[in-house]
Write an enzyme that holds these catalytic residues in place. Structure first.
Site: not given
Length: 348
Positions: A59, A190, A127
């Site tokens: 991530c 994204y 996270v």
């Protein structure tokens, strides 16, 4: 995960509340936004050994916190839990640890820390997450504020020679630079990858590469984004650049050019990668397995590509010719703790 969305099941959906589907991709604000501060005003005082940082090396948002923690020398003050890069229906899990449990928190899933904080929380499990070890409760999943607090509120526990990643006199400029990079690059990839219409994809694609070209021009005659030392702005840009050719270029269709094809960006990215605290936290194996396995709507075969060739990350960059002092008047961090070293499978 609580939300049936590939965007939210991604470690790259750090806030865990991104939307994906009939509306444009949108990353929501972090639900748990308490802060750990020197004065403990939110009920969470800075205290060595009290908190555990849960992160996925896949991530980019969690990697910010991992890099900052290492640059600032907070390894002994904040312990680190690394999750499996591939989630199941309950999201982030500790299957890399013996018995499938985190050895400090004693839990199998990060969701257990969320449940300890708020039973029945309907949002995603994300996270980075900072967990209070004594109570087992989640403290914060506010990835935007977390690293700023590590740089400022935790200063009493910084290592000798730690850099100032958020110098007060440069904060206005740093914030302005980070805002554009977040909107168009960090989050822009994204928006492109999860676009559900050609129009939305093309809009995001345009934003990504306009901003990358602007950043390339900015970095053409300066080593770092703001000032002559590494700052929070560099940390945030790096975590996207280091993933770009391996996943965003193909997987998210951000394919106008690779970072390796832009002389300035490629030199800048390699410079940071070869700086202690950056590349030694990067696990390309986790990165690729996560993106290509979890996003089944984009990659239904779940085949993980063998490329790209990673050896270039270690090639000379010559960025030192621009001057600059990576750590200012400070020093590089020491060796990576043995139990936190990235396996050979994830390194160039």
């Amino acid at each position: 995960m609580a939300e049936d969305s590939e965007a939210t099941r991604d470690g790259a959906g750090a806030d865990g509340n991104s939307s994906y589907g009939s509306k444009p991709f949108k990353r929501s604000r972090s639900h748990f936004a308490d802060r750990v501060t020197a004065d403990g005003r939110d009920g969470w005082p800075v205290e060595a050994g009290r908190y555990r940082l849960v992160a996925s090396r896949a991530c980019p948002w969690a990697s910010r916190a991992v890099i900052s923690r290492r640059l600032l020398g907070l390894e002994d003050a904040i312990s680190l839990a690394v999750t499996d890069p591939v989630q199941d229906d309950r999201s982030w899990r500790f299957t890399l640890d013996p018995g499938g449990r985190d050895p400090v928190l004693g839990i199998r899933y990060l969701s257990e820390a969320y449940d300890a904080r708020e039973t029945g929380y309907p949002g995603g499990v994300s996270v980075p997450a900072l967990v209070d070890v004594p109570s087992g409760k989640l403290v914060t999943n506010d990835y935007q504020q977390l690293t700023l607090d590590l740089a400022t509120e935790w200063s009493a526990l910084h290592r000798p020679g730690a850099p100032d990643l958020y110098p007060e006199e440069l904060r206005g400029e740093i914030d302005e630079v980070m805002d554009g990079i977040y909107r168009d690059v960090n989050n822009g990839v994204y928006r492109a990858g999860f676009a559900d219409t050609q129009e939305r994809y093309e809009e995001a694609y345009g934003d990504v590469f306009r901003r990358l070209e602007q950043v390339s021009r900015r970095l053409a005659d300066r080593r770092y984004l703001v000032g002559d030392t590494i700052t929070e702005a560099d940390v945030r840009l790096f975590t996207t650049l280091v993933r770009f050719d391996a996943v965003y270029h193909g997987h998210f269709k951000c394919n106008r050019f690779k970072i390796a094809e832009d002389r300035v960006l490629w030199g800048y990215a390699r410079d940071l990668f070869q700086t202690p605290g950056f590349g030694d936290t990067v696990d390309f194996d986790h990165i690729k397995r996560h993106y290509y396995t979890v996003h089944t709507g984009i990659n239904p075969t779940r085949i993980v590509p063998l490329g790209p060739d990673l050896s270039g990350w270690l090639s000379p960059h010559h960025r030192e010719e621009l001057g600059g002092r990576p750590f200012g008047d400070g020093t590089p961090p020491g060796p990576v703790p043995v139990d936190e070293a990235v396996p050979e499978t994830g390194r160039p």
